[in-house]
Design a protein around this motif. Structure first.
Motif, PDB file in Angstrom:
ATOM      1  N   THR A  23       0.844  -1.189   0.000  1.00  0.00           N
ATOM      2  CA  THR A  23       0.000   0.000   0.000  1.00  0.00           C
ATOM      3  C   THR A  23       0.881   1.241   0.000  1.00  0.00           C
ATOM      4  OG1 THR A  23      -1.711  -1.163   1.240  1.00  0.00           O
ATOM      5  CG2 THR A  23      -1.796   1.249   1.236  1.00  0.00           C
ATOM      6  N   THR A  24       0.681   2.107  -0.961  1.00  0.00           N
ATOM      7  CA  THR A  24       1.493   3.309  -1.067  1.00  0.00           C
ATOM      8  C   THR A  24       1.022   4.351  -0.066  1.00  0.00           C
ATOM      9  OG1 THR A  24       1.826   2.908  -3.425  1.00  0.00           O
ATOM     10  CG2 THR A  24       2.292   5.137  -2.614  1.00  0.00           C
ATOM     11  N   PRO A  25       1.903   4.794   0.831  1.00  0.00           N
ATOM     12  CA  PRO A  25       1.478   5.810   1.804  1.00  0.00           C
ATOM     13  C   PRO A  25       1.258   7.157   1.137  1.00  0.00           C
ATOM     14  CG  PRO A  25       3.830   5.385   2.001  1.00  0.00           C
ATOM     15  CD  PRO A  25       3.294   4.370   1.034  1.00  0.00           C
ATOM     16  N   LEU A  26       0.265   7.883   1.619  1.00  0.00           N
ATOM     17  CA  LEU A  26       0.005   9.221   1.103  1.00  0.00           C
ATOM     18  C   LEU A  26       1.042  10.205   1.621  1.00  0.00           C
ATOM     19  CD1 LEU A  26      -1.881  11.045  -0.531  1.00  0.00           C
ATOM     20  CD2 LEU A  26      -3.252  11.366   1.545  1.00  0.00           C
ATOM     21  N   LYS A  27       1.560   9.923   2.833  1.00  0.00           N
ATOM     22  CA  LYS A  27       2.547  10.786   3.464  1.00  0.00           C
ATOM     23  C   LYS A  27       3.303   9.966   4.475  1.00  0.00           C
ATOM     24  CE  LYS A  27       2.893  15.338   5.703  1.00  0.00           C
ATOM     25  NZ  LYS A  27       2.108  16.508   6.222  1.00  0.00           N
ATOM     26  N   SER A  28       4.532  10.362   4.787  1.00  0.00           N
ATOM     27  CA  SER A  28       5.320   9.659   5.796  1.00  0.00           C
ATOM     28  C   SER A  28       5.952  10.666   6.741  1.00  0.00           C
ATOM     29  CB  SER A  28       6.406   8.799   5.148  1.00  0.00           C
ATOM     30  OG  SER A  28       5.847   7.755   4.376  1.00  0.00           O
ATOM     31  N   PHE A  29       6.148  10.233   7.995  1.00  0.00           N
ATOM     32  CA  PHE A  29       6.801  11.051   9.008  1.00  0.00           C
ATOM     33  C   PHE A  29       7.988  10.281   9.566  1.00  0.00           C
ATOM     34  CE2 PHE A  29       2.464  12.600   9.011  1.00  0.00           C
ATOM     35  CZ  PHE A  29       2.602  13.972   9.165  1.00  0.00           C
ATOM     36  N   LYS A  30       9.183  10.837   9.446  1.00  0.00           N
ATOM     37  CA  LYS A  30      10.357  10.255  10.089  1.00  0.00           C
ATOM     38  C   LYS A  30      10.632  11.075  11.336  1.00  0.00           C
ATOM     39  CE  LYS A  30      15.068   8.664   9.412  1.00  0.00           C
ATOM     40  NZ  LYS A  30      16.202   8.477   8.464  1.00  0.00           N
ATOM     41  N   ILE A  31      10.452  10.471  12.515  1.00  0.00           N
ATOM     42  CA  ILE A  31      10.589  11.221  13.760  1.00  0.00           C
ATOM     43  C   ILE A  31      11.860  10.853  14.512  1.00  0.00           C
ATOM     44  CG2 ILE A  31       8.089  11.415  13.951  1.00  0.00           C
ATOM     45  CD1 ILE A  31       8.224   9.353  16.204  1.00  0.00           C
ATOM     46  N   GLY A  32      12.729  10.078  13.877  1.00  0.00           N
ATOM     47  CA  GLY A  32      13.988   9.702  14.495  1.00  0.00           C
ATOM     48  C   GLY A  32      14.624   8.580  13.700  1.00  0.00           C
ATOM     49  N   GLU A  33      15.841   8.210  14.085  1.00  0.00           N
ATOM     50  CA  GLU A  33      16.533   7.139  13.388  1.00  0.00           C
ATOM     51  C   GLU A  33      15.738   5.838  13.480  1.00  0.00           C
ATOM     52  OE1 GLU A  33      20.931   4.966  13.332  1.00  0.00           O
ATOM     53  OE2 GLU A  33      20.449   6.501  14.828  1.00  0.00           O
ATOM     54  N   ASN A  34      15.442   5.249  12.333  1.00  0.00           N
ATOM     55  CA  ASN A  34      14.701   3.988  12.246  1.00  0.00           C
ATOM     56  C   ASN A  34      13.279   4.081  12.792  1.00  0.00           C
ATOM     57  OD1 ASN A  34      16.996   2.672  11.172  1.00  0.00           O
ATOM     58  ND2 ASN A  34      17.785   2.297  13.233  1.00  0.00           N
ATOM     59  N   VAL A  35      12.722   5.285  12.887  1.00  0.00           N
ATOM     60  CA  VAL A  35      11.343   5.452  13.344  1.00  0.00           C
ATOM     61  C   VAL A  35      10.596   6.277  12.312  1.00  0.00           C
ATOM     62  CG1 VAL A  35       9.803   6.242  15.164  1.00  0.00           C
ATOM     63  CG2 VAL A  35      12.075   5.366  15.752  1.00  0.00           C
ATOM     64  N   THR A  36       9.828   5.590  11.460  1.00  0.00           N
ATOM     65  CA  THR A  36       9.066   6.236  10.401  1.00  0.00           C
ATOM     66  C   THR A  36       7.636   5.735  10.420  1.00  0.00           C
ATOM     67  OG1 THR A  36      11.017   6.448   8.978  1.00  0.00           O
ATOM     68  CG2 THR A  36       8.868   6.603   7.904  1.00  0.00           C
ATOM     69  N   TYR A  37       6.698   6.671  10.310  1.00  0.00           N
ATOM     70  CA  TYR A  37       5.285   6.328  10.217  1.00  0.00           C
ATOM     71  C   TYR A  37       4.779   6.627   8.813  1.00  0.00           C
ATOM     72  CZ  TYR A  37       5.145   5.905  15.283  1.00  0.00           C
ATOM     73  OH  TYR A  37       5.365   5.504  16.581  1.00  0.00           O
ATOM     74  N   ASP A  38       4.068   5.668   8.233  1.00  0.00           N
ATOM     75  CA  ASP A  38       3.422   5.861   6.939  1.00  0.00           C
ATOM     76  C   ASP A  38       1.944   6.146   7.149  1.00  0.00           C
ATOM     77  OD1 ASP A  38       5.736   5.337   5.402  1.00  0.00           O
ATOM     78  OD2 ASP A  38       5.429   3.178   5.633  1.00  0.00           O
ATOM     79  N   CYS A  39       1.436   7.140   6.449  1.00  0.00           N
ATOM     80  CA  CYS A  39       0.013   7.468   6.501  1.00  0.00           C
ATOM     81  C   CYS A  39      -0.703   6.638   5.438  1.00  0.00           C
ATOM     82  CB  CYS A  39      -0.204   8.967   6.269  1.00  0.00           C
ATOM     83  SG  CYS A  39       0.524  10.016   7.545  1.00  0.00           S
ATOM     84  N   ILE A  40      -1.405   5.594   5.891  1.00  0.00           N
ATOM     85  CA  ILE A  40      -2.054   4.618   5.011  1.00  0.00           C
ATOM     86  C   ILE A  40      -3.552   4.886   4.967  1.00  0.00           C
ATOM     87  CG2 ILE A  40      -2.454   2.149   4.622  1.00  0.00           C
ATOM     88  CD1 ILE A  40       0.457   2.969   4.353  1.00  0.00           C
ATOM     89  N   ASP A  41      -4.140   4.694   3.797  1.00  0.00           N
ATOM     90  CA  ASP A  41      -5.592   4.787   3.657  1.00  0.00           C
ATOM     91  C   ASP A  41      -6.254   3.952   4.752  1.00  0.00           C
ATOM     92  OD1 ASP A  41      -8.314   4.293   2.883  1.00  0.00           O
ATOM     93  OD2 ASP A  41      -7.803   4.818   0.830  1.00  0.00           O
ATOM     94  N   ILE A  42      -7.158   4.572   5.520  1.00  0.00           N
ATOM     95  CA  ILE A  42      -7.765   3.887   6.656  1.00  0.00           C
ATOM     96  C   ILE A  42      -8.463   2.593   6.243  1.00  0.00           C
ATOM     97  CG2 ILE A  42      -9.931   5.202   6.499  1.00  0.00           C
ATOM     98  CD1 ILE A  42     -10.047   5.138   9.561  1.00  0.00           C
ATOM     99  N   TYR A  43      -8.958   2.529   5.012  1.00  0.00           N
ATOM    100  CA  TYR A  43      -9.668   1.337   4.537  1.00  0.00           C
ATOM    101  C   TYR A  43      -8.730   0.301   3.915  1.00  0.00           C
ATOM    102  CZ  TYR A  43     -13.826   4.132   5.346  1.00  0.00           C
ATOM    103  OH  TYR A  43     -14.807   4.909   5.931  1.00  0.00           O
ATOM    104  N   LYS A  44      -7.425   0.651   3.813  1.00  0.00           N
ATOM    105  CA  LYS A  44      -6.444  -0.276   3.262  1.00  0.00           C
ATOM    106  C   LYS A  44      -5.350  -0.602   4.278  1.00  0.00           C
ATOM    107  CE  LYS A  44      -7.135   1.371  -1.475  1.00  0.00           C
ATOM    108  NZ  LYS A  44      -6.496   1.981  -2.671  1.00  0.00           N
ATOM    109  N   GLN A  45      -5.565  -0.245   5.536  1.00  0.00           N
ATOM    110  CA  GLN A  45      -4.560  -0.488   6.566  1.00  0.00           C
ATOM    111  C   GLN A  45      -4.386  -1.985   6.801  1.00  0.00           C
ATOM    112  OE1 GLN A  45      -5.828   0.274  10.756  1.00  0.00           O
ATOM    113  NE2 GLN A  45      -7.605   1.271   9.807  1.00  0.00           N
ATOM    114  N   PRO A  46      -3.189  -2.421   7.209  1.00  0.00           N
ATOM    115  CA  PRO A  46      -2.905  -3.854   7.351  1.00  0.00           C
ATOM    116  C   PRO A  46      -3.772  -4.552   8.383  1.00  0.00           C
ATOM    117  CG  PRO A  46      -1.106  -2.520   8.246  1.00  0.00           C
ATOM    118  CD  PRO A  46      -1.996  -1.589   7.480  1.00  0.00           C
ATOM    119  N   GLY A  47      -4.312  -3.799   9.346  1.00  0.00           N
ATOM    120  CA  GLY A  47      -5.144  -4.435  10.359  1.00  0.00           C
ATOM    121  C   GLY A  47      -6.373  -5.116   9.800  1.00  0.00           C
TER     122      GLY A  47
END
Length: 368
Positions: A23-47
């Motif tokens: 799933t291609t993230p719409l946006k990503s946040f890197k908040i530190g070394e090896n800590v990145t969050y991907d903004c995933i479509d809520i209806y396509k999230q892995p959960g």
């Protein structure tokens, strides 16, 4: 008793979260070394990839349960996330981490067995269910934990019947071997039908809803004041889903997401057991890490770690102090860890309710 103790200790099968790389993230946040969050479509999230959730409809907000309390958490985050509308933050991790934690989870399914020595607890629990939820102030403390050790502070609820277990927990963890650092992280864990489950979003199941508060994130610990989080696990009265909420000043009701009812077969009518406490996992050499603030609860309430304002929801979704029900105090290694129920009524500008101090230094003679 063994079944219940295993419920308490299942959290050591620690896993890390990842985003679905298909799933291609719409946006990503890197908040530190090896800590990145991907903004995933809520209806396509892995959960939502869990086979039990093929026909699941996302619940955007819980049916509100009002709590009688004057204050929530005081934790602030230096890098606050805010994913675009329609997306949710999912922590990204490597395949190596996922492989390692899956092996760890398989090995430590029953941590009281000979395969997992050195697990110790200090807390309280009640078996007077059914319960619909539990919440508490949980103190986050920055401890020095070795790479092959782990230390946790948690609230939890669950049910066990004929060797079957359903279980949900949340709180703080320090686990350098998997997160790659010694920071304090928030987390969530579940175990449901057929013994399946995991931490955070390492596997499918948890449905992230908040755009700003991920289920797992590093916590900035204040050097001058107590860092308190007020997590709340509660069953939705209308849907039966189990919500994870952080109650705090920024968002009085920070609804993070939920574990859908379809994941469980023993929690439809609430949980039989609730509890709170600290847990540690020793290194293979037998050295146990510190718990809480690393000190015994022998001094004042500020000298050791604290769980405070511990409330439960009864079978009718009514709020009560946990000590309104029969409780059991659990300290399995008094040489290394302790617990003391508090008696004062006021703390950090508000009422403590039922609380206790806990913790200890650990060491090399804490037992198996």
């Amino acid at each position: 008793m063994a079944l219940v103790m295993n419920l308490l200790l299942l959290l050591f099968s620690v896993a890390l979260v990842r985003s679905d790389q298909t799933t291609t993230p719409l946006k990503s946040f890197k908040i530190g070394e090896n800590v990145t969050y991907d903004c995933i479509d809520i209806y396509k999230q892995p959960g939502l990839d869990h086979p039990l959730l093929k026909n699941h409809t996302i619940q955007v907000k819980p049916s509100r349960i009002q709590l009688n309390s004057q204050i929530g958490n005081n934790i602030t985050h230096k890098n606050k996330l805010k994913c675009p509308d329609g997306t949710v933050p999912v922590l990204r991790n490597t395949k190596e981490f996922i492989t390692n934690v899956n092996l760890f989870a398989e090995k430590y399914v029953h941590p009281q067995s000979a395969d997992s020595p050195g697990t110790h607890i200090a807390g309280v629990r009640s078996h007077a269910g059914p319960y619909r939820g539990i919440q508490a102030w949980v103190e986050a403390v920055d401890l020095k934990i070795e790479k092959d050790q782990a230390s946790y502070s948690q609230i939890y609820l669950g049910s066990g019947v004929n060797q079957q277990i359903n279980y949900i927990s949340t709180g703080f963890m320090i686990n350098p071997g998997f997160f790659g650092d010694g920071r304090v992280w928030s987390y969530g864990f579940w175990k449901g039908k057929d013994g399946k489950g995991c931490y955070n979003t390492a596997c499918s199941g948890f449905v992230q809803v908040s755009r700003t508060i991920p289920i797992v994130q590093p916590i900035a610990i204040s050097p001058t004041e107590s860092s308190l989080l007020r997590p709340f696990i509660h069953q939705d009265k209308n849907t039966g889903n189990w919500w994870l909420t952080h109650l705090g000043p920024d968002e009085p009701y920070g609804d993070i997401g939920y574990w859908p009812k379809e994941l469980f077969n023993l929690l439809d009518n609430g949980a039989n057991m609730v509890g709170v406490g600290g847990v540690v996992k020793a290194s293979p050499s037998g050295s146990s890490p510190p718990m809480g603030k690393g000190t015994f609860p022998d001094g004042g309430r500020r000298s050791s770690a604290i769980f405070a304002n511990i409330d439960v929801l009864n079978s009718d979704f009514e709020q009560s102090k946990i000590n309104s029900f029969p409780i059991e105090i659990l300290v399995d290694s008094p040489k290394c860890y302790g617990l003391r129920v508090g008696t004062v009524k006021w703390y950090i500008r508000t009422r403590l309710g039922y609380f206790f101090n806990y913790g200890g230094p650990g060491g090399n003679s804490c037992g198996v």
